[in-house]
Design a protein around this motif. Sequence first.
Motif, short mmCIF file in Angstrom:
data_model
loop_
_atom_site.label_atom_id
_atom_site.label_comp_id
_atom_site.label_asym_id
_atom_site.label_seq_id
_atom_site.Cartn_x
_atom_site.Cartn_y
_atom_site.Cartn_z
N ASP A 153 63.76 -12.97 -43.14
CA ASP A 153 63.50 -13.39 -41.77
C ASP A 153 62.78 -14.74 -41.72
O ASP A 153 63.06 -15.57 -40.86
N ARG A 154 61.88 -14.97 -42.64
CA ARG A 154 61.17 -16.24 -42.68
C ARG A 154 62.13 -17.40 -42.98
O ARG A 154 62.06 -18.46 -42.35
N ILE A 155 63.02 -17.19 -43.95
CA ILE A 155 63.99 -18.24 -44.29
C ILE A 155 64.95 -18.46 -43.12
O ILE A 155 65.24 -19.60 -42.74
N ALA A 156 65.44 -17.36 -42.52
CA ALA A 156 66.38 -17.46 -41.40
C ALA A 156 65.76 -18.25 -40.24
O ALA A 156 66.44 -19.07 -39.61
N GLU A 157 64.48 -18.02 -39.96
CA GLU A 157 63.80 -18.77 -38.89
C GLU A 157 63.76 -20.26 -39.20
O GLU A 157 63.98 -21.09 -38.33
N LYS A 158 63.45 -20.60 -40.44
CA LYS A 158 63.38 -22.01 -40.82
C LYS A 158 64.77 -22.65 -40.76
O LYS A 158 64.91 -23.80 -40.31
#
Length: 166
Positions: A153-158
């Motif tokens: 989720d953190r990567i997808a947000e970035k």
Amino acid sequence: MVDPHAPDPTQESLWRPLRLLQASMDADIARIYAKKRITGLKPSFVMELLRLHAGGPMTITELAESVNRTHSALSQKVAAMREAGWVQTVEGDDARSKKVTLTDEARGIVGRLAAEWRATEAAIAEIEAEIPYPLSQVVADIEQALARKSFHDRIAEKLAEDPAWD
């Protein structure tokens, strides 16, 4: 189209120092093996070899579960360990299944491998006592942060914020 003047994002990495540190420590363990004339043994094989010694022959699935790895990853590792002469496959409970077992050569050094494992763990504990923030605590803290929000989720947000990802 790729911009030939764009900076190389791989020149900066927060993970690289950790990977390099582990590679350096593994190389030091490999030097210990070399001094005992144990050739063809990678430090990354030791856990599986010790598990096979303790648990007896296992299928790749059983071995993968015992070391918390995927079947695919363990299948590749078993192939490498077999090529290096540390394991072999034997017929399993039925003609369709195979089990991984130690070779005579591996059985002959398993006591040394257990000693090295204990010594390595003791050396890591010693290092952790010398530093202000032990790596085992870092790992626990990262796991807690990932429980709050996954790495995915953190990567997808970035990526959602980066126009180059579209």
